[in-house]
Design an enzyme around this catalytic site. Structure first.
Site, PDB file in Angstrom:
ATOM      1  N   LYS A 189       0.861  -1.183   0.000  1.00  0.00           N
ATOM      2  CA  LYS A 189       0.000   0.000   0.000  1.00  0.00           C
ATOM      3  C   LYS A 189       0.898   1.233   0.000  1.00  0.00           C
ATOM      4  CE  LYS A 189      -1.417   2.806   2.727  1.00  0.00           C
ATOM      5  NZ  LYS A 189      -1.189   3.903   1.769  1.00  0.00           N
ATOM      6  N   CYS A 299      13.631  10.966   6.723  1.00  0.00           N
ATOM      7  CA  CYS A 299      13.693  10.580   8.140  1.00  0.00           C
ATOM      8  C   CYS A 299      15.109  10.741   8.670  1.00  0.00           C
ATOM      9  CB  CYS A 299      13.224   9.149   8.304  1.00  0.00           C
ATOM     10  SG  CYS A 299      14.116   8.016   7.225  1.00  0.00           S
TER      11      CYS A 299
HETATM   12  P1  NAD Z   1       2.555   8.728   7.422  1.00  0.00           P
HETATM   13  O1  NAD Z   1       2.767   7.982   8.685  1.00  0.00           O
HETATM   14  O2  NAD Z   1       1.535   9.793   7.400  1.00  0.00           O
HETATM   15  O3  NAD Z   1       2.171   7.744   6.235  1.00  0.00           O
HETATM   16  C1  NAD Z   1       2.978   6.636   5.907  1.00  0.00           C
HETATM   17  C2  NAD Z   1       2.116   5.612   5.216  1.00  0.00           C
HETATM   18  O4  NAD Z   1       1.139   5.155   6.140  1.00  0.00           O
HETATM   19  C3  NAD Z   1       1.353   6.139   3.993  1.00  0.00           C
HETATM   20  O5  NAD Z   1       1.292   5.116   3.035  1.00  0.00           O
HETATM   21  C4  NAD Z   1      -0.028   6.399   4.564  1.00  0.00           C
HETATM   22  O6  NAD Z   1      -1.054   6.319   3.604  1.00  0.00           O
HETATM   23  C5  NAD Z   1      -0.149   5.264   5.549  1.00  0.00           C
HETATM   24  N1  NAD Z   1      -1.122   5.470   6.617  1.00  0.00           N
HETATM   25  C6  NAD Z   1      -1.478   6.629   7.205  1.00  0.00           C
HETATM   26  N2  NAD Z   1      -2.426   6.387   8.140  1.00  0.00           N
HETATM   27  C7  NAD Z   1      -2.651   5.056   8.132  1.00  0.00           C
HETATM   28  C8  NAD Z   1      -3.503   4.187   8.857  1.00  0.00           C
HETATM   29  N3  NAD Z   1      -4.331   4.652   9.804  1.00  0.00           N
HETATM   30  N4  NAD Z   1      -3.482   2.872   8.583  1.00  0.00           N
HETATM   31  C9  NAD Z   1      -2.644   2.379   7.655  1.00  0.00           C
HETATM   32  N5  NAD Z   1      -1.812   3.143   6.920  1.00  0.00           N
HETATM   33  C10 NAD Z   1      -1.800   4.469   7.171  1.00  0.00           C
HETATM   34  O7  NAD Z   1       3.987   9.261   7.012  1.00  0.00           O
HETATM   35  P2  NAD Z   1       4.382  10.109   5.720  1.00  0.00           P
HETATM   36  O8  NAD Z   1       3.980  11.512   5.960  1.00  0.00           O
HETATM   37  O9  NAD Z   1       3.912   9.426   4.484  1.00  0.00           O
HETATM   38  O10 NAD Z   1       5.965   9.956   5.734  1.00  0.00           O
HETATM   39  C11 NAD Z   1       6.766  10.750   6.514  1.00  0.00           C
HETATM   40  C12 NAD Z   1       7.187  10.017   7.770  1.00  0.00           C
HETATM   41  O11 NAD Z   1       7.817   8.799   7.413  1.00  0.00           O
HETATM   42  C13 NAD Z   1       8.196  10.783   8.566  1.00  0.00           C
HETATM   43  O12 NAD Z   1       7.895  10.688   9.924  1.00  0.00           O
HETATM   44  C14 NAD Z   1       9.499  10.077   8.257  1.00  0.00           C
HETATM   45  O13 NAD Z   1      10.483  10.218   9.244  1.00  0.00           O
HETATM   46  C15 NAD Z   1       9.050   8.679   8.114  1.00  0.00           C
HETATM   47  N6  NAD Z   1      10.015   7.909   7.330  1.00  0.00           N
HETATM   48  C16 NAD Z   1      10.790   7.010   7.996  1.00  0.00           C
HETATM   49  C17 NAD Z   1      11.749   6.294   7.298  1.00  0.00           C
HETATM   50  C18 NAD Z   1      12.619   5.304   7.998  1.00  0.00           C
HETATM   51  O14 NAD Z   1      13.224   4.487   7.315  1.00  0.00           O
HETATM   52  N7  NAD Z   1      12.726   5.328   9.327  1.00  0.00           N
HETATM   53  C19 NAD Z   1      11.894   6.476   5.920  1.00  0.00           C
HETATM   54  C20 NAD Z   1      11.081   7.399   5.273  1.00  0.00           C
HETATM   55  C21 NAD Z   1      10.130   8.108   6.007  1.00  0.00           C
END
Ligand code: NAD
Length: 498
Positions: A189, A299
């Site tokens: 997803k 991140c």
């Molecule tokens: P997000 O948590 O808003 O979304 C991430 C994913 O989760 C998306 O696909 C989103 O559609 C999905 N999602 C959101 N709510 C959900 C739910 N209730 N149930 C299931 N899926 C859900 O994060 P974002 O804004 O897309 O990405 C940025 C964040 O990701 C930052 O905090 C960043 O640090 C983190 N990140 C971490 C890494 C790592 O490797 N540690 C890498 C890249 C990004």
């Protein structure tokens, strides 16, 4: 690097080639209710494409396909899985311009950075293709000599993979490749803001020979409703999530019902520490990379610059000078070094953090105000003397803003660096090797960049401690997340031998 000039026509031709349906069980389909959603270019705010919007029924179909394909896929010879991954690596590389431009259009990053992500993302396919044939167990004699201990590995089973928008290709291959290598089936997803790269990847994996049902891709604007039923379905065995800590926390809780294996790559709040003995020029170069890579929407982006007081002014001036010469614009323009933020909400959030820091007493050395639209642009920004307690030191900025905090002693630097619930990555600049290695033991972090502003590497274990996550992606460790251990106790083969 790109070799084709990007024209409107190139963009239209590419967008016409990218599939926009759901990819389920080896077929491109519409959503259960026929719904679609728009994918918008953050540089121009124009609609790039409409994509099928998965509903819970589509999630169920995708999981059914993964469940049905699991037994035969799990028994596929490792060499076959390795060859599919190798072929996928070749195809992504051949189609590098398509992937790079797709990411630039839907996410906004400059083309040069998009090409770097294609190389990085493709490398997971090659790396885990190589790892697929190296899964091994062991045979040993129990300490009391009575039994033989056979330890084998097998695929965890069907996985749900959820990825963010900031690295639309690499965050997907970092999960898909080890899952394929281990013999797991999966449902991906992707983020609704950037689904096109994942759909293009599905097409490439199909071309590479991935059998139907092994991978389904279901973009949706309602992730909670689609993933919720999957997480409580006994056919699912694992969740791998990359995204924000608040969403990750909720998904860990939702995974408890079925006691799913979980891997979590969550948020960060990386300190970038410059000691008094650092090579200042190298530190400024590293800072630029750690701050501006992906526009700060990473991140692993440096979030807090902790600089020894003796260097803080000089470092701040040098960084502001370098950042002031960065060209802001649409990523398709070869001169662009900094693209837009992902959407209007991101611009508002970064603006609020900067305003809050200034109100708390920080000095604005560069930038600070969103640029006029169209497009969600925020300029390179430098804040100095940021006081403790400012939100910008506690929250992930996710934008091109550098906050500089002076410190006086190593103990103080360590205390400040560790004063966060996150622990993904730290950067340390020092010429003292003992101190560098000491930092590796004193800092609460999953990764450390020693005199470098870039740590990500497909051959290295990527991941965090504390609220930055669970598990590792990449390296030899990455495949472990998709493998179960099965132990077979065998009666002493010499028992009746005499
Ligand atoms: P997000 O948590 O808003 O979304 C991430 C994913 O989760 C998306 O696909 C989103 O559609 C999905 N999602 C959101 N709510 C959900 C739910 N209730 N149930 C299931 N899926 C859900 O994060 P974002 O804004 O897309 O990405 C940025 C964040 O990701 C930052 O905090 C960043 O640090 C983190 N990140 C971490 C890494 C790592 O490797 N540690 C890498 C890249 C990004």
């Amino acid at each position: 690097m790109t070799t084709t000039a990007v024209t409107d026509q190139t963009e239209r031709a590419l967008l016409a080639r990218i599939p926009t349906g759901l990819y389920i069980d080896g077929r491109w389909t519409e959503a259960a209710d026929g719904g679609r959603f728009e994918v918008v270019d953050p540089s121009t705010e124009t609609v790039l494409a409409t994509v099928a919007d998965a509903r819970p029924d589509d999630g169920d179909r995708a999981l059914a396909a993964a469940h049905a394909a699991q037994p035969s896929w799990g028994r596929t010879p490792p060499r076959v899985r390795a060859e599919i991954l190798r072929q996928a690596f070749e195809l992504v590389t051949i189609r590098a311009e398509d992937f790079a431009l797709t990411m630039t259009l839907e996410m906004g990053k400059p083309l040069a950075e998009a090409h770097a992500e294609v190389s990085y993302g493709a490398e997971f396919l090659r790396w885990f293709g190589e790892e697929a044939t190296r899964i091994s167990g062991r045979y040993s004699t129990a300490p009391d000599g009575a039994n033989r201990l056979v330890v084998t590995r097998r695929p965890v089973g069907p996985c749900l993979l959820i990825t963010p928008w900031n690295f639309p290709l690499a965050m997907a291959t970092r999960k898909i490749a080890p899952a394929i290598a281990a013999g797991c089936t999966m449902v991906l997803k992707p983020a609704a803001l950037t689904p096109l790269s994942a759909l293009l990847l599905a097409e490439v994996l199909e071309d590479a020979g991935l059998p139907p049902g092994v991978l389904s891709v279901i973009p949706t604007t309602d992730p909670g409703s689609v993933s919720g039923p999957l997480l409580s379905d006994a056919r699912l065995r694992k969740l791998s999530f990359t995204g924000s800590t608040p969403v990750g926390r909720r998904l860990i809780a939702a995974s408890a019902d079925q006691v799913l294996r979980v891997s979590m790559e969550l948020g960060g709040n990386a300190p970038f520490i410059v000691f008094e003995d650092a090579d200042l020029d190298a530190a400024v170069e590293g800072a630029l990379a750690a701050k501006l890579r992906n526009g700060g929407e990473a991140c692993v982006a440096a979030n807090r610059f902790l600089v020894h007081r003796s260097l803080a002014d000089e470092f701040g001036q040098a960084l502001a000078a370098r950042m002031s010469s960065v060209t802001v614009g649409r990523g398709t323009d070869p001169a662009t070094r900094l693209g837009p933020l992902i959407n209007a909400a991101a611009v508002a959030r970064v603006g609020r953090l900067v305003d809050g820091a200034v109100a708390a007493g920080a000095r604005l050395a560069l930038g600070g105000r969103a640029l006029d639209g169209p497009g969600h642009f925020f300029p390179p920004t430098v804040l100095t003397d940021v006081p403790a307690g400012a939100d910008i030191l506690d929250e992930e900025i996710f934008g091109p803003v550098a906050s500089i905090v002076p410190f006086d002693t190593e103990d103080e630097a360590v205390r400040l660096a560790n004063a966060t619930p996150f622990g993904l990555v730290c950067y340390v600049y020092t010429r003292d090797l003992d101190r560098g290695l000491r930092m590796g033991e004193r800092l609460e972090t999953g990764m450390l960049g020693l005199n470098t502003g870039v740590v990500s590497n497909p051959a290295a274990p990527f991941g965090g401690v504390k609220q930055s996550g669970l598990g590792r992606e990449g390296g030899r460790e990455g495949i472990e997340e998709y493998l179960e251990t099965c132990y077979i106790g065998v009666a002493d083969p010499f028992a009746a031998f005499g």
